[in-house]
Design a protein around this motif. Structure first.
Motif, PDB file in Angstrom:
ATOM      1  N   GLY A 152       0.788  -1.230   0.000  1.00  0.00           N
ATOM      2  CA  GLY A 152       0.000   0.000   0.000  1.00  0.00           C
ATOM      3  C   GLY A 152       0.817   1.276   0.000  1.00  0.00           C
ATOM      4  N   THR A 153       2.143   1.159  -0.217  1.00  0.00           N
ATOM      5  CA  THR A 153       2.982   2.359  -0.189  1.00  0.00           C
ATOM      6  C   THR A 153       3.298   2.921  -1.573  1.00  0.00           C
ATOM      7  N   VAL A 154       2.979   2.153  -2.640  1.00  0.00           N
ATOM      8  CA  VAL A 154       3.239   2.607  -4.011  1.00  0.00           C
ATOM      9  C   VAL A 154       1.983   2.374  -4.847  1.00  0.00           C
ATOM     10  N   LEU A 155       1.654   3.359  -5.663  1.00  0.00           N
ATOM     11  CA  LEU A 155       0.541   3.208  -6.600  1.00  0.00           C
ATOM     12  C   LEU A 155       1.017   3.723  -7.951  1.00  0.00           C
ATOM     13  N   SER A 156       1.270   2.784  -8.863  1.00  0.00           N
ATOM     14  CA  SER A 156       1.794   3.135 -10.175  1.00  0.00           C
ATOM     15  C   SER A 156       0.764   2.830 -11.250  1.00  0.00           C
ATOM     16  N   THR A 157       0.771   3.620 -12.319  1.00  0.00           N
ATOM     17  CA  THR A 157      -0.104   3.381 -13.467  1.00  0.00           C
ATOM     18  C   THR A 157       0.700   2.920 -14.688  1.00  0.00           C
ATOM     19  N   VAL A 167       7.394  -4.923  -6.976  1.00  0.00           N
ATOM     20  CA  VAL A 167       7.418  -3.535  -6.517  1.00  0.00           C
ATOM     21  C   VAL A 167       7.854  -3.530  -5.058  1.00  0.00           C
ATOM     22  N   THR A 168       8.871  -2.724  -4.760  1.00  0.00           N
ATOM     23  CA  THR A 168       9.399  -2.688  -3.392  1.00  0.00           C
ATOM     24  C   THR A 168       8.604  -1.716  -2.537  1.00  0.00           C
ATOM     25  N   VAL A 169       8.654  -1.970  -1.248  1.00  0.00           N
ATOM     26  CA  VAL A 169       7.964  -1.115  -0.279  1.00  0.00           C
ATOM     27  C   VAL A 169       8.715   0.203  -0.166  1.00  0.00           C
ATOM     28  N   LYS A 170       7.990   1.311  -0.243  1.00  0.00           N
ATOM     29  CA  LYS A 170       8.591   2.635  -0.094  1.00  0.00           C
ATOM     30  C   LYS A 170       7.775   3.406   0.944  1.00  0.00           C
ATOM     31  N   PRO A 171       8.141   3.260   2.234  1.00  0.00           N
ATOM     32  CA  PRO A 171       7.369   3.953   3.273  1.00  0.00           C
ATOM     33  C   PRO A 171       7.575   5.469   3.193  1.00  0.00           C
ATOM     34  N   PRO A 172       6.651   6.232   3.758  1.00  0.00           N
ATOM     35  CA  PRO A 172       6.794   7.688   3.746  1.00  0.00           C
ATOM     36  C   PRO A 172       8.085   8.118   4.444  1.00  0.00           C
ATOM     37  N   GLU A 173       8.599   9.274   4.029  1.00  0.00           N
ATOM     38  CA  GLU A 173       9.840   9.794   4.593  1.00  0.00           C
ATOM     39  C   GLU A 173       9.708   9.949   6.102  1.00  0.00           C
ATOM     40  N   GLY A 174      10.733   9.496   6.805  1.00  0.00           N
ATOM     41  CA  GLY A 174      10.732   9.612   8.257  1.00  0.00           C
ATOM     42  C   GLY A 174      10.128   8.398   8.955  1.00  0.00           C
TER      43      GLY A 174
END
Length: 182
Positions: A152-157, A167-174
């Motif tokens: 749920g950390t990336v939404l690509s079209t 697709v790798t997990v990319k949590p919000p900064e911080g």
């Protein structure tokens, strides 16, 4: 100010749907007589001379979040050609002004109102729903794959990019991502 309304019928009743958001907050009032329907609400008015008689005691109304539904019990099982009584002299002298309803336009107007009222997370979810529902199957696959694989950390079209690898997990900064302990 007048209100938008529509109607339909069965053998025993006529149902008038008045589009009015939060009618209860607008102090709406419905008056049903044998040949008349009158509704008011803070600055709104609907006044109809009905084509046929209704049974007042068996008629009712109910407010919903976006409308008021008025159920009129028919006195006889006659099919109504129109909701309102027509003035016969005017009807024969002038052409009918009846127009087809543009339901797509009505729906788009309601969507615009809903978009204006939506705020924060609701507005964002509505935006994503709109993008998803109007996209090609390829874009929908990309959105599903990227969202589910990234937690749920990336939404690509972009299906060309997403289809090649996980697709790798990319949590919000911080913040940091942690797997659930098993």
């Amino acid at each position: 100010m007048s209100v938008r309304y529509d109607w339909y019928q069965s053998e025993t009743k006529v149902v008038v749907t008045v589009l009015l958001k939060n009618a209860a907050d607008k102090n709406y009032n419905v008056s049903i007589e044998a040949r008349r329907l009158h509704m008011t609400a803070d600055g709104y008015e609907l006044d109809l001379n009905l084509q046929h008689n209704v049974v007042v005691e068996r008629s009712s109304h109910k407010a919903y979040p976006s409308k008021v539904e008025i159920t009129l019990a028919k006195e006889t099982g006659v099919r109504w050609e129109s909701l309102e009584e027509k003035d016969k002299a005017v009807a024969t002298a002038a052409p009918s002004k009846a127009q087809a309803k543009n339901w797509d336009l009505l729906v788009s107007e309601e969507e615009k109102i809903d978009e204006k009222e939506a705020k924060g997370e609701t507005a964002l979810n509505n935006l994503f729903k709109k993008i998803y529902s109007t996209s090609s199957p390829e874009v929908q696959k990309a959105m599903n794959k990227s969202f589910s694989e990234s937690g749920g950390t990336v939404l690509s079209t972009n299906w060309n990019e997403v289809s090649k690898e996980k697709v790798t997990v990319k949590p919000p900064e911080g913040t940091e991502f942690r797997e659930w302990e098993k």
